[in-house]
Design a protein around this motif. Structure first.
Motif, PDB file in Angstrom:
ATOM      1  N   GLU A  47      44.407  28.929  39.622  1.00 16.90           N
ATOM      2  CA  GLU A  47      43.471  29.504  40.576  1.00 16.90           C
ATOM      3  C   GLU A  47      42.488  28.421  41.013  1.00 16.90           C
ATOM      4  O   GLU A  47      41.826  27.804  40.188  1.00 16.90           O
ATOM      5  CB  GLU A  47      42.720  30.661  39.920  1.00 16.90           C
ATOM      6  CG  GLU A  47      41.752  31.335  40.857  1.00 16.90           C
ATOM      7  CD  GLU A  47      40.950  32.397  40.142  1.00 16.90           C
ATOM      8  OE1 GLU A  47      41.373  33.564  40.185  1.00 16.90           O
ATOM      9  OE2 GLU A  47      39.925  32.031  39.529  1.00 16.90           O
ATOM     10  N   ARG A  50      38.299  32.129  44.278  1.00 17.97           N
ATOM     11  CA  ARG A  50      38.440  33.580  44.283  1.00 17.97           C
ATOM     12  C   ARG A  50      37.126  34.217  44.695  1.00 17.97           C
ATOM     13  O   ARG A  50      36.081  33.574  44.687  1.00 17.97           O
ATOM     14  CB  ARG A  50      38.799  34.090  42.897  1.00 17.97           C
ATOM     15  CG  ARG A  50      37.630  33.891  41.900  1.00 17.97           C
ATOM     16  CD  ARG A  50      37.912  34.493  40.544  1.00 17.97           C
ATOM     17  NE  ARG A  50      36.814  34.328  39.622  1.00 17.97           N
ATOM     18  CZ  ARG A  50      36.717  33.385  38.706  1.00 17.97           C
ATOM     19  NH1 ARG A  50      37.661  32.469  38.581  1.00 17.97           N
ATOM     20  NH2 ARG A  50      35.670  33.340  37.892  1.00 17.97           N
ATOM     21  N   TRP A 141      42.265  34.930  46.970  1.00 16.02           N
ATOM     22  CA  TRP A 141      42.547  33.867  46.013  1.00 16.02           C
ATOM     23  C   TRP A 141      43.185  32.698  46.744  1.00 16.02           C
ATOM     24  O   TRP A 141      43.979  32.881  47.662  1.00 16.02           O
ATOM     25  CB  TRP A 141      43.532  34.326  44.935  1.00 16.02           C
ATOM     26  CG  TRP A 141      43.049  35.422  44.062  1.00 16.02           C
ATOM     27  CD1 TRP A 141      42.380  35.310  42.867  1.00 16.02           C
ATOM     28  CD2 TRP A 141      43.215  36.826  44.277  1.00 16.02           C
ATOM     29  NE1 TRP A 141      42.117  36.545  42.371  1.00 16.02           N
ATOM     30  CE2 TRP A 141      42.617  37.508  43.206  1.00 16.02           C
ATOM     31  CE3 TRP A 141      43.813  37.579  45.302  1.00 16.02           C
ATOM     32  CZ2 TRP A 141      42.594  38.889  43.107  1.00 16.02           C
ATOM     33  CZ3 TRP A 141      43.785  38.963  45.208  1.00 16.02           C
ATOM     34  CH2 TRP A 141      43.183  39.599  44.119  1.00 16.02           C
TER      35      TRP A 141
END
Length: 178
Positions: A47, A50, A141
C-alpha cells in the motif's frame, strides 16, 4: 456473552450496516479497467497511499496479498504493523467479481455476507501499480508491487482521483520500511 446478547449485538451490526449503505456518500461513478486479468493481479501488493479508516488507523508496512480459494473466490490477506505497539494486525477476507470477469470490478468481504466495492480504475500494463476506488468517495488506495511508486505514475493517479471527486487532502501516505 449469552446467546441473547450475542443475537442483539449481531442484529445491531446488521441494521447499522444496512443504514450506512443506504445513507453513505455519493458513489464514485467511474469506469473500471477492462480486459482485467485476475491471474496477473494475484500476489503481494504494497500500500502506497489510502484514505484512513478504522481497520488501517495507525498502520505502517501495509500489504495486501491475493490468492485463489478452492471455490473460485479470491482470498484477501491484509496486514500491517501498528506504529505504536509494533504488533502485526492481519485481516482475512474474500473477493468475488462484481459482474463481468473481464472487468476490474470486485466486491470484497471481511465480515460475513457484507461486501464492499473494490474497483480497479487504473493499472499499468505490467500490473506493477494500481489505483483502486471503493464504492463511494470514502475509499481509495494506491498499490504497488514494490514499496514505492514512480513519481509520474503517482501524479497521474492523483490527477485522475481528483478529477473523479476525491478529496486528496485526506490521503495518507503509508510508511513502508525496509
Amino acid at each position: 456473552m449469552d446467546k441473547k446478547k450475542t443475537l442483539l449485538t449481531l442484529s445491531a451490526v446488521a441494521i447499522g450496516s444496512v443504514i450506512y449503505n443506504y445513507l453513505k456518500p455519493v458513489k464514485s461513478d467511474v469506469e473500471v479497467i477492462q480486459d482485467f486479468d485476475l491471474q496477473k493481479y494475484l500476489g503481494k501488493w504494497y500500500e502506497i497511499a489510502r484514505f484512513d479508516f478504522f481497520w488501517e488507523k495507525n498502520l505502517k508496512n501495509v500489504t495486501a496479498e491475493y490468492s485463489m480459494n478452492e471455490d473460485g473466490s479470491v482470498k484477501v490477506k491484509n496486514e500491517g504493523v501498528n506504529i505504536t505497539t509494533e504488533k502485526t494486525k492481519t485481516s482475512i477476507g474474500k473477493a468475488k467479481y462484481a459482474g463481468n470477469v473481464n472487468e476490474g470490478a470486485l466486491k470484497v468481504s471481511f465480515f460475513g455476507p457484507f461486501y464492499s466495492g473494490y474497483n480497479i480504475v487504473m493499472i499499468d500494463s505490467d500490473y506493477q501499480d494500481a489505483l483502486i476506488f471503493g464504492d463511494n468517495l470514502d475509499y481509495i488506495w494506491i498499490l504497488s508491487r514494490t514499496k514505492s511508486i514512480n513519481e509520474d505514475r503517482k501524479a497521474h493517479y492523483l490527477k485522475y482521483a481528483k478529477d473523479c471527486g476525491y478529496d486528496l487532502s485526506k490521503l495518507k501516505w503509508t510508511v513502508q520500511e525496509g
